[in-house]
Each structure stands twice: as structure tokens, then as C-alpha cells.
Write a protein that holds these residues in place. Sequence first.
Motif, PDB file in Angstrom:
ATOM      1  N   VAL A   7       0.859  -1.179   0.000  1.00  0.00           N
ATOM      2  CA  VAL A   7       0.000   0.000   0.000  1.00  0.00           C
ATOM      3  C   VAL A   7       0.897   1.233   0.000  1.00  0.00           C
ATOM      4  N   ALA A   8       0.543   2.215  -0.814  1.00  0.00           N
ATOM      5  CA  ALA A   8       1.219   3.514  -0.795  1.00  0.00           C
ATOM      6  C   ALA A   8       0.205   4.551  -0.333  1.00  0.00           C
ATOM      7  N   LEU A   9       0.530   5.249   0.739  1.00  0.00           N
ATOM      8  CA  LEU A   9      -0.345   6.284   1.283  1.00  0.00           C
ATOM      9  C   LEU A   9       0.226   7.651   0.953  1.00  0.00           C
ATOM     10  N   ASP A  10      -0.606   8.520   0.400  1.00  0.00           N
ATOM     11  CA  ASP A  10      -0.209   9.876   0.057  1.00  0.00           C
ATOM     12  C   ASP A  10      -0.425  10.760   1.287  1.00  0.00           C
ATOM     13  N   LEU A  11       0.668  11.229   1.873  1.00  0.00           N
ATOM     14  CA  LEU A  11       0.616  12.050   3.084  1.00  0.00           C
ATOM     15  C   LEU A  11       0.729  13.541   2.792  1.00  0.00           C
ATOM     16  N   GLN A  12       0.821  13.904   1.514  1.00  0.00           N
ATOM     17  CA  GLN A  12       0.988  15.304   1.161  1.00  0.00           C
ATOM     18  C   GLN A  12      -0.221  16.110   1.652  1.00  0.00           C
ATOM     19  N   PHE A  26       4.013   7.106   2.572  1.00  0.00           N
ATOM     20  CA  PHE A  26       4.354   5.924   3.350  1.00  0.00           C
ATOM     21  C   PHE A  26       4.080   4.741   2.429  1.00  0.00           C
ATOM     22  N   VAL A  27       5.024   3.825   2.341  1.00  0.00           N
ATOM     23  CA  VAL A  27       4.806   2.571   1.633  1.00  0.00           C
ATOM     24  C   VAL A  27       4.835   1.476   2.687  1.00  0.00           C
ATOM     25  N   ILE A  28       3.817   0.616   2.672  1.00  0.00           N
ATOM     26  CA  ILE A  28       3.661  -0.409   3.690  1.00  0.00           C
ATOM     27  C   ILE A  28       3.414  -1.750   3.007  1.00  0.00           C
ATOM     28  N   CYS A  29       4.085  -2.788   3.498  1.00  0.00           N
ATOM     29  CA  CYS A  29       3.832  -4.141   3.023  1.00  0.00           C
ATOM     30  C   CYS A  29       4.256  -5.107   4.124  1.00  0.00           C
ATOM     31  N   HIS A  30       4.084  -6.397   3.862  1.00  0.00           N
ATOM     32  CA  HIS A  30       4.571  -7.384   4.820  1.00  0.00           C
ATOM     33  C   HIS A  30       5.075  -8.634   4.120  1.00  0.00           C
ATOM     34  N   GLY A  31       5.882  -9.376   4.871  1.00  0.00           N
ATOM     35  CA  GLY A  31       6.358 -10.685   4.449  1.00  0.00           C
ATOM     36  C   GLY A  31       5.876 -11.708   5.456  1.00  0.00           C
ATOM     37  N   ASN A  32       5.915 -12.963   5.072  1.00  0.00           N
ATOM     38  CA  ASN A  32       5.420 -14.021   5.954  1.00  0.00           C
ATOM     39  C   ASN A  32       6.505 -14.649   6.819  1.00  0.00           C
ATOM     40  N   GLU A  48      16.133   0.993  10.132  1.00  0.00           N
ATOM     41  CA  GLU A  48      16.052   0.374  11.457  1.00  0.00           C
ATOM     42  C   GLU A  48      15.322  -0.954  11.339  1.00  0.00           C
ATOM     43  N   GLY A  49      15.722  -1.934  12.153  1.00  0.00           N
ATOM     44  CA  GLY A  49      14.975  -3.169  12.289  1.00  0.00           C
ATOM     45  C   GLY A  49      15.361  -4.305  11.365  1.00  0.00           C
ATOM     46  N   PHE A  50      16.364  -4.132  10.527  1.00  0.00           N
ATOM     47  CA  PHE A  50      16.711  -5.173   9.553  1.00  0.00           C
ATOM     48  C   PHE A  50      17.125  -6.476  10.229  1.00  0.00           C
ATOM     49  N   ASP A  51      17.921  -6.382  11.292  1.00  0.00           N
ATOM     50  CA  ASP A  51      18.477  -7.587  11.926  1.00  0.00           C
ATOM     51  C   ASP A  51      17.397  -8.520  12.466  1.00  0.00           C
ATOM     52  N   THR A  52      16.331  -7.966  13.007  1.00  0.00           N
ATOM     53  CA  THR A  52      15.281  -8.822  13.565  1.00  0.00           C
ATOM     54  C   THR A  52      14.272  -9.260  12.513  1.00  0.00           C
ATOM     55  N   GLY A  53      14.102  -8.475  11.455  1.00  0.00           N
ATOM     56  CA  GLY A  53      13.187  -8.840  10.380  1.00  0.00           C
ATOM     57  C   GLY A  53      11.723  -8.832  10.779  1.00  0.00           C
ATOM     58  N   ARG A  54      11.383  -8.041  11.782  1.00  0.00           N
ATOM     59  CA  ARG A  54       9.995  -7.976  12.235  1.00  0.00           C
ATOM     60  C   ARG A  54       9.293  -6.721  11.713  1.00  0.00           C
ATOM     61  N   TRP A  55       9.975  -5.591  11.801  1.00  0.00           N
ATOM     62  CA  TRP A  55       9.447  -4.327  11.288  1.00  0.00           C
ATOM     63  C   TRP A  55      10.644  -3.502  10.843  1.00  0.00           C
ATOM     64  N   VAL A  56      10.825  -3.406   9.557  1.00  0.00           N
ATOM     65  CA  VAL A  56      11.941  -2.632   9.015  1.00  0.00           C
ATOM     66  C   VAL A  56      11.401  -1.282   8.572  1.00  0.00           C
ATOM     67  N   LEU A  57      12.053  -0.235   9.018  1.00  0.00           N
ATOM     68  CA  LEU A  57      11.715   1.129   8.634  1.00  0.00           C
ATOM     69  C   LEU A  57      12.858   1.659   7.775  1.00  0.00           C
ATOM     70  N   MET A  58      12.521   2.083   6.564  1.00  0.00           N
ATOM     71  CA  MET A  58      13.510   2.630   5.645  1.00  0.00           C
ATOM     72  C   MET A  58      13.142   4.082   5.362  1.00  0.00           C
ATOM     73  N   PHE A  83      -0.783  -6.259  14.164  1.00  0.00           N
ATOM     74  CA  PHE A  83      -0.788  -5.699  15.511  1.00  0.00           C
ATOM     75  C   PHE A  83      -0.714  -4.167  15.489  1.00  0.00           C
ATOM     76  N   TYR A  84       0.244  -3.612  14.740  1.00  0.00           N
ATOM     77  CA  TYR A  84       0.433  -2.160  14.739  1.00  0.00           C
ATOM     78  C   TYR A  84      -0.564  -1.425  13.860  1.00  0.00           C
ATOM     79  N   ASN A  85      -1.009  -2.038  12.771  1.00  0.00           N
ATOM     80  CA  ASN A  85      -2.053  -1.500  11.908  1.00  0.00           C
ATOM     81  C   ASN A  85      -1.876  -0.008  11.627  1.00  0.00           C
ATOM     82  N   ILE A  86      -0.703   0.363  11.122  1.00  0.00           N
ATOM     83  CA  ILE A  86      -0.444   1.795  10.914  1.00  0.00           C
ATOM     84  C   ILE A  86      -1.288   2.406   9.810  1.00  0.00           C
ATOM     85  N   GLU A  87      -1.836   1.568   8.933  1.00  0.00           N
ATOM     86  CA  GLU A  87      -2.756   2.114   7.931  1.00  0.00           C
ATOM     87  C   GLU A  87      -3.946   2.791   8.613  1.00  0.00           C
TER      88      GLU A  87
END
Length: 114
Positions: free
Chosen positions: A24-29, A38-44, A71-81, A98-102
Motif C-alpha cells: 500500500v502507498a499512502l499519500d501524506l501530502q 508511506f509505503v507499507i507491506c509485509h512478508g510471511n 532500522e529493524g533489519f536484523d530482527t526482520g519484524r518491522w523494518v523502517l527505511m 498488531f500495529y495496523n499503521i494504515e
Amino acid sequence: MTQSAQLMQTIMKAIEEKKGHDPVALDLQGLSTIADYFVICHGNSDIQVQSITTEVKQQAEKAGWRMRGMEGFDTGRWVLMDFGDVIVHIFHREDRQFYNIERLWSDARTVETV
């Protein structure tokens, strides 16, 4: 198309390459000064989250964009770029639910990507 929109499109294509789920890409302008998108996705799995992250970084750099931080690459749970005008959130499936930032950015328009 603005530079931030071009970067967002590049990131969305990289996510698709690695079979990222529900991108999902959210337009924050006009809603926030944090970023334009914000671009949001997930892996399994942790490994898929890291694989998506690596692909996003490589494709963005190949297109001439510089990542400011990650941040967060090492744990692979939530990576913020952080790419400045575009912030990428790559979650593990359970953490995204859980976080449901959308929901937190529900005022933002969802961008249709090519």
C-alpha cells in the motif's frame, strides 16, 4: 510525476519483485510534514522481510536514490527505511496486523500504482 512519486513507484515495483504482501502507498501530502508517502507491506517470515528490504534498497540506489537510514533489519519484524520524502515500512505479517499503521493514517489517500 514528482520525484517522490517516482521513488514511491520504484519502491512498489521492488516490493512486487520479492512478492511482498498487500503493498500500500499512502499519500501524506498535505497531511504531514514527515514525508510525501508511506509505503507499507509485509512478508510471511523474517527472511522474506529482509529479502524485500534488500531489494527495495538495491532498486532505489540503482535508480539514483539514497537511503537516509534504516532500522529493524536484523530482527526482520518491522523494518523502517527512510528515503526522505518516502518512508517504507516492511512488516512481518503478525506485526503489521498488531500495529495496523494504515488505520493511524486513515485520512491519507491510497495511491494507485503502475
